[in-house]
Structures are given as structure tokens and as C-alpha cells.
Design a protein around this motif. Structure first.
Motif, PDB file in Angstrom:
ATOM      1  N   PHE A 141       3.998   0.385   0.384  1.00 11.01           N
ATOM      2  CA  PHE A 141       3.241   0.137  -0.843  1.00 11.01           C
ATOM      3  C   PHE A 141       3.164   1.450  -1.611  1.00 11.01           C
ATOM      4  CE2 PHE A 141       1.901  -3.222   1.961  1.00 11.01           C
ATOM      5  CZ  PHE A 141       1.716  -4.320   1.142  1.00 11.01           C
ATOM      6  N   GLN A 159      -2.840  -3.847  -0.215  1.00 12.32           N
ATOM      7  CA  GLN A 159      -2.732  -2.564   0.482  1.00 12.32           C
ATOM      8  C   GLN A 159      -3.833  -2.437   1.532  1.00 12.32           C
ATOM      9  OE1 GLN A 159      -1.735   1.032  -2.013  1.00 12.32           O
ATOM     10  NE2 GLN A 159      -2.060  -0.422  -3.667  1.00 12.32           N
ATOM     11  N   GLU A 174      -3.684  -2.357   5.740  1.00 13.35           N
ATOM     12  CA  GLU A 174      -4.265  -1.196   6.419  1.00 13.35           C
ATOM     13  C   GLU A 174      -5.080  -1.633   7.632  1.00 13.35           C
ATOM     14  OE1 GLU A 174      -6.579   0.880   3.545  1.00 13.35           O
ATOM     15  OE2 GLU A 174      -4.901   2.070   2.797  1.00 13.35           O
ATOM     16  N   ASN A 214       1.271   3.425   2.860  1.00  8.27           N
ATOM     17  CA  ASN A 214       0.804   3.536   1.486  1.00  8.27           C
ATOM     18  C   ASN A 214       1.150   4.932   0.985  1.00  8.27           C
ATOM     19  OD1 ASN A 214      -0.324   0.970   1.340  1.00  8.27           O
ATOM     20  ND2 ASN A 214      -2.275   1.650   2.170  1.00  8.27           N
TER      21      ASN A 214
END
Length: 265
Positions: A46, A200, A204, A213
Motif C-alpha cells: 500500500f 491499510q 495492519e 505500507n
């Protein structure tokens, strides 16, 4: 990341063919490393980064080199374009109405006079689409799926795209949360996150699926472009009717700017 996953051919290609020294920009190097990494190490990348940082160009060119090396058999490019969502799958022959939609992809591939896009079209090694006709589609072959302008997808659209790739597909999700074109897009939580940011955060929290990320920092278009991208600093100040020194904005460091945008979505 182990050294064998970052062969010198990528460094050489970017420097000799495109004039980009990946070794001089740690974040760009990490971005490319994450894209070419084995899927068991990094399944998805991402990249929420500002304008001019090279997020689309690096992703597309890296995917092309992976294709040339035989690591993948196809590049899949899905781009959000408000007003073009009903256009659907774009066939091999490039028509005039499709040109502007695919231009970021074409420009990234054909930089410096190369005719890579045409080559990939003839080989049926590239696929371009919007989200309209993705229901029921599965991406199962070894490929890189690039999702561009992700900041403009709503949650349902991102869910549709991100549930298509199977295990052999590397996923690269690109966007800039500063440049949301849909003013009606739904935001979530106290932080008012757009769907791109929600996804995102979602990944995570998953310890089994390896994702990265990455935020690219340097705007290679120059200080004018970088300063233009931070227009919200001035807009918010004007809305608050505050008296301030315009030149103080230039003195804000990257962390202060990021904090401002986070607190003023």
C-alpha cells in the motif's frame, strides 16, 4: 529483506534506462524491493504518497521488469476515474475514448520513447479495467495487480477489487489521501479515514497476510508541485479566519504537514 530478492538488474534498469538511482532514495528502493519480493514475504504493498513521488511510475516499470524476467505473465491495471466507472474492461485495441483513462499507465510504460505498452498489448500481457465488471472475475495467474488512484474508490469498490486476486498475484495499491476527488466519499471512525486508509489499517491488523505500507517522500516534479499539493494548509487557515504568515507554511517539516492533514481531513 534478503539480498537475493533484490537483483542488481533492477538497479541497473532504473539507472541506465530511466535515469533513476534507486540507491539514492531509500523509500523508493524499499518500494521496489517490496513489489519484487516473494509473495510469502510481501503479498501486498500500500503506497499512500504525495504527487510527484513516482508511485505509479515505479510500480508499473517494476511490474514490467518482472514480466521481462519471466517472474509474472501479466500486468493487471485497475484505475479509478470518476465519470468513467461504467466503462468496464478495456480491450486490446486502444480507442481514442480510452486513451485518457489509461494515460498514466501508458506514460509510465512508454517513457523516453519506449513502446512497451504496445508490446504488452500484442502479447496479451496487460489488462486494464475499471471496477464495473469485476464481479465474478478471478485473477489466478502469476501477475502484478496495480490499483491506481485508490483514494477515490469507495469501500465497496475496493472490496470488489481486493477479493479478486488469488495466491500467485502481487497486489500494489496506490493513491494520495490528499487528492480525494469524490467529495461525497464516506469516511470512517474518529480519524475520518477514507476507504483506502481503512484497508491499510485492516491489513495492519492481520498477522498472517504480509503487507507493507510505504510512503514515498520526495516530489521529483519540484518544489512548485510539492507546495501546490499542500493547498489545504492555506484553505484551512482561511476557513478558520486566522491571521498568519504565509511564509510560515514553508517552514513546516514533513511530520508537521502530515499531522495537519491527519487532523484536517
Amino acid at each position: 529483506m534478503s539480498k537475493h530478492n533484490y537483483p542488481s538488474k533492477y538497479i541497473h534498469y532504473f539507472k541506465e534506462n530511466l535515469g533513476i538511482n534507486l540507491m539514492a532514495d531509500e523509500r523508493q528502493r524499499e518500494y521496489v524491493e517490496s513489489i519484487i519480493a516473494p509473495i510469502e514475504e510481501v503479498k501486498a504493498v500500500f503506497c499512500d504518497s504525495d504527487a510527484g513521488t513516482g508511485k505509479t511510475f515505479l510500480a508499473v516499470q517494476t511490474a514490467y521488469q518482472m514480466y521481462e524476467s519471466g517472474e509474472i505473465s501479466k500486468i493487471i491495471y485497475v484505475r479509478n476515474a470518476l465519470g468513467l466507472r461504467d466503462q468496464g474492461f478495456l480491450p486490446g485495441e486502444l480507442e481514442q475514448k480510452e486513451y485518457h483513462y489509461m494515460r498514466p499507465l501508458i506514460d509510465s510504460l512508454n517513457k523516453y520513447g519506449q513502446e512497451i505498452f504496445e508490446k504488452l498489448i500484442k502479447a496479451k500481457a496487460i489488462e486494464c479495467s475499471t471496477t464495473t465488471f469485476l464481479r465474478g472475475v478471478n485473477y489466478g495467474e502469476k501477475a502484478v495487480l496495480i490499483i491506481d488512484e485508490a483514494q477515490n474508490f469507495d469501500l465497496n469498490e475496493l472490496q470488489t477489487i481486493l477479493t479478486r486476486p488469488e495466491e500467485l498475484v502481487k497486489v500494489v495499491v496506490i493513491g494520495s489521501s490528499k487528492q480525494v476527488d469524490d467529495k461525497y466519499i464516506k469516511r470512517y471512525g474518529k480519524e475520518k479515514l477514507i476507504p483506502f486508509q481503512v484497508y491499510q489499517r485492516h491489513f495492519e491488523l492481520n498477522k498472517e497476510v504480509k503487507t507493507k505500507n510505504i510512503k514515498l517522500k520526495t516530489n521529483y516534479r519540484g518544489p512548485f508541485s510539492a507546495y501546490a499539493d499542500n493547498i489545504l494548509l492555506t484553505v484551512r487557515a482561511l476557513e478558520a479566519e486566522t491571521t498568519y504568515d504565509m511564509y510560515q507554511l514553508k517552514k513546516m517539516n514533513e511530520e508537521q504537514i502530515e499531522t495537519f492533514h491527519k487532523n484536517n481531513p
